[in-house]
Design a protein around this motif. Structure first.
Motif, PDB file in Angstrom:
ATOM      1  N   GLN A  17      56.982   6.805   9.928  1.00  0.00           N
ATOM      2  CA  GLN A  17      57.398   8.252   9.480  1.00  0.00           C
ATOM      3  C   GLN A  17      56.637   9.247  10.098  1.00  0.00           C
ATOM      4  OE1 GLN A  17      55.603  10.552   7.469  1.00  0.00           O
ATOM      5  NE2 GLN A  17      57.562  11.711   7.231  1.00  0.00           N
ATOM      6  N   ALA A  18      57.388  10.224  10.518  1.00  0.00           N
ATOM      7  CA  ALA A  18      56.560  11.509  11.047  1.00  0.00           C
ATOM      8  C   ALA A  18      57.360  12.643  10.401  1.00  0.00           C
ATOM      9  CB  ALA A  18      56.635  11.419  12.567  1.00  0.00           C
ATOM     10  N   ALA A  37      56.349   9.506  15.797  1.00  0.00           N
ATOM     11  CA  ALA A  37      56.388   8.423  14.886  1.00  0.00           C
ATOM     12  C   ALA A  37      56.546   6.856  15.673  1.00  0.00           C
ATOM     13  CB  ALA A  37      57.849   8.347  14.161  1.00  0.00           C
TER      14      ALA A  37
END
Length: 718
Positions: free
Chosen positions: A483-484, A613
């Motif tokens: 995730q980012a 990510a």
């Protein structure tokens, strides 16, 4: 020259290992047929065939050469082909348009690797073969070795029609067991003295004659019954049986010559004239649609282009075979491949660089024309009432690749034009302009093949080039969920830039369930899928973009900009700058500003969020894996297997095939650099291999570390 009719035309190819004497035999056939008045020789570069400068340099055929001669009121078209496997394109194109192959065997060596390889190509195309044992005047000639190796490799249907009386430097006579006569020559060859068979040879001749009679009878039930009744066949009956056997590829006659001294050539041509099938006696040619094109001069006109050459002061010369009908100067034909009309302004019959203009050619004949505007190899030209389309000649997959560049950057455009021209002349040379690798990649059949191209560019076109180690088209992907989020914010007076994107990325596989629930840092996250866009990537694999935004956090009009930013990083992966593939992106949240948000803001936000990510998603480099098949003699298996294992090969299986062992393996492209040269060295040129792309697979960890270090060094230098 008169217009020969279809029932007066025969088409053959001179094939065989390099050094077997094909070009010398071609010269003798031209001389005997009266096309030339003096025989040239390979040593002083005076032959009709092998007239290109590069062939003079190397002393071997590089291109196939179309020739013709006349004999016994018949026209014999023949094509002199290269013997080296690096120039196999000329052999394959020739075999596709002729009806019979004259397989020359060097009397010193018997069946060699080139004989074996070309024999397999002829068998795949169902072409009859005549074996011609040449160079019987050499002091190390061994006729028995030739016959033994021919039967070992081509089976019991190899049948002796002639055998030499005195092999070696004193060779001047042979026994013909079809005619049951002895042919004897003076020191200058040419027309023989025909004599009775000596008492010392009569028993051997009778034994071989009986074997030949039986072989001829086996090809026809009526002849077999006749043979059982009489115990023998007449010469005409034998001819009938032999012709049927040849058409069925079930009879391989053996002849003897010394092409250099013009001994045995006339009798060979007599056999070609009397027994080799006419073009009208061979099976009809299948079309793409499954219909058959019969060799009929009264049918609609249909022409197949099988070879192109670029000649100084003339330009492009197109060589063709008239499949059906007849072609005349001034005819307007339709190129069925591109629906463009072509006018045939000039027609020629060909003997090397010499061209004789003719007014008409009929079905089955081979000729040439010049200055066709939009017609290339494998194209079909038809009259308006004909819709035949023929299958493309299938050339072997490339086995060698190298990068190329002009030494002077100012010559880049010229290099591109010349490479395109060389591909037209030799379709086994293919050119790849790789934007990804930032290189021009040449693909060919071997190192000798590419060095010949380099010589031609340097000496014929005065263009200096250099070969470079070709880069490998790696791919990048991810192995786990990450995730980012990224906020792009810029204020510089007036309207600013603002865009914030939150995303998840994960490896994509076909058939995986839609995104629903994820666990990030131990916390469960639910997403609501609102739309999916699947992009099939030009370089393989897919990018799956999922819109899971709720509550209008990001306006849908900005989603294409986010996707564009992601594609920019897919186009240049974070690890090595290679293309990325097989990734699913889930955009689930973000923020926008009523005034400052725009497409460029979300493009940059999407780009940076994806990059961040990617680095946390277990990134992995993928490498191209190729399926290879190696045909290798039994006595060289150990060396070849050991070399393959050193190249990280995965052996998939082994099986026997026609006197060879076939090794099936998967090998990374990175390890195949100059493999053709190594394999030839390991097996003394007796092995053959093919390679074809299979898939992308993850590289071993140690290889990935090596690649990452190399890329960092490269970017630091840049």
């Amino acid at each position: 020259m008169k217009v020969y009719q279809s029932n007066e035309i025969k088409n053959i190819a001179l094939i065989g290992n390099a050094g077997s004497g094909k070009t010398t035999l071609a010269e003798a056939m031209l001389f005997e047929g009266g096309v030339i008045t003096r025989r040239g020789n390979v040593e002083d570069n005076s032959t009709v065939s092998d007239y290109n400068p590069v062939e003079h340099e190397y002393g071997n055929s590089v291109f196939s050469t179309v020739l013709y001669t006349e004999w016994l009121g018949k026209k014999i078209n023949f094509i002199d082909t290269p013997g080296a496997d690096d120039f196999s394109g000329g052999v394959i194109s020739a075999l596709n348009v002729v009806d019979t192959g004259l397989m020359l065997i060097n009397a010193l060596n018997g069946v060699e690797v080139g004989t074996e390889i070309i024999g397999r190509r002829a068998a795949a195309l169902n072409k009859p073969l005549i074996f011609v044992v040449n160079q019987l005047d050499h002091d190390k000639a061994n006729f028995e070795l030739c016959i033994e190796s021919a039967k070992t490799n081509f089976g019991s249907k190899v049948s002796i029609v002639q055998y030499p009386v005195n092999v070696g430097v004193n060779f001047n006579a042979l026994i013909d067991v079809l005619k049951m006569k002895m042919y004897q020559w003076g020191p200058d060859g040419g027309e023989p003295e025909i004599l009775p068979i000596p008492d010392s040879e009569i028993d051997k001749a009778n034994e071989l004659h009986n074997e030949l009679v039986e072989s001829a009878a086996e090809n026809d039930e009526d002849l077999m019954e006749l043979f059982f009744e009489k115990g023998t066949l007449t010469e005409d009956e034998m001819r009938t049986g032999m012709k049927k056997g040849m058409i069925a590829c079930d009879f391989f006659p053996v002849f003897c010559v010394s092409a250099k001294k013009d001994m045995g050539v006339r009798r060979l041509m007599e056999f070609i004239g009397n027994i080799v099938p006419f073009v009208t006696e061979m099976p009809a040619i299948p079309t793409v649609s499954g219909r058959k094109a019969k060799c009929d001069p009264n049918a609609p006109t249909s022409v197949f282009v099988f070879k192109t050459s670029i000649e100084p002061h003339i330009g492009e010369v197109s060589y063709f075979k008239v499949i059906s009908g007849r072609i005349k100067e001034g005819d307007d034909l339709i190129n069925i491949n591109n629906n463009i009309k072509e006018r045939v302004s000039q027609l020629y019959i060909i003997a090397g660089r010499n061209r004789e203009r003719v007014s008409e050619l009929v079905a089955g004949d081979i000729g040439a024309t010049v200055k066709l505007k939009n017609t290339k190899n494998n194209h079909t030209l038809n009259c308006k009432d004909c819709d035949f389309v023929y299958k493309d000649i299938q050339f072997p997959e490339p086995k060698y690749r190298t990068a190329v560049k002009a030494k002077d950057e100012a010559d880049d455009e010229k290099l591109g034009e010349l490479l395109h021209r060389m591909h037209e002349e030799d379709p086994t040379i293919t050119i790849e302009y790789s934007k990804e690798l930032k290189q021009i990649i040449l693909h060919g059949q071997g190192e000798f093949h590419m060095n010949t191209l380099k010589w031609r560019l340097s000496h014929n076109d005065h263009l200096e080039i250099e070969f470079l180690t070709p880069k490998i088209p790696y791919r990048e992907t991810i192995t786990k969920l990450a995730q980012a989020d990224y906020r792009h914010k810029k204020q510089s007076g007036g309207s600013g830039q603002f865009g914030e994107v939150h995303m998840l990325i994960e490896p994509y596989t076909e058939g995986m369930p839609d995104p629903a629930i994820y666990k990030i840092d131990g916390k469960e996250m639910k997403v609501n899928l609102r739309g999916t866009e699947v992009t099939k990537l030009n370089w393989g694999g897919k990018l799956v973009f999922c819109n899971c935004i709720v509550g209008g956090a990001i306006d849908t009009r900005f989603l294409p900009a986010i996707q564009k930013g992601i594609m920019e990083k897919m186009d240049e992966g974070p690890l090595t700058g290679s293309y990325a593939r097989d990734i699913r992106v889930v955009v689930y949240d973000g923020k926008m500003h009523a005034v400052d948000s725009n497409e460029i803001s979300f493009r940059l936000a999407g780009r940076h969020a994806f990059s961040a990510a990617f680095k946390n998603a277990g990134p992995k480099i993928l490498e191209p894996i190729y399926n290879i098949e190696v045909l290798v003699p039994e006595d060289r298996m150990g060396d070849v297997m050991s070399d393959l294992q050193s190249r990280r090969a995965m052996i998939m299986g082994m099986e026997a095939e026609k006197g060879f062992q076939k090794i099936l393996a998967k090998v990374p492209l990175k390890e195949m650099n100059k493999y053709s040269t190594t394999l030839s060295s390991l097996t003394r040129g007796r092995a053959q291999f093919t390679m074809k792309f299979d898939s992308y697979e993850k590289v071993p960890n140690e290889v990935q570390v090596e690649l990452l270090a190399a890329y960092q060094e490269e970017t630091a230098e840049a």
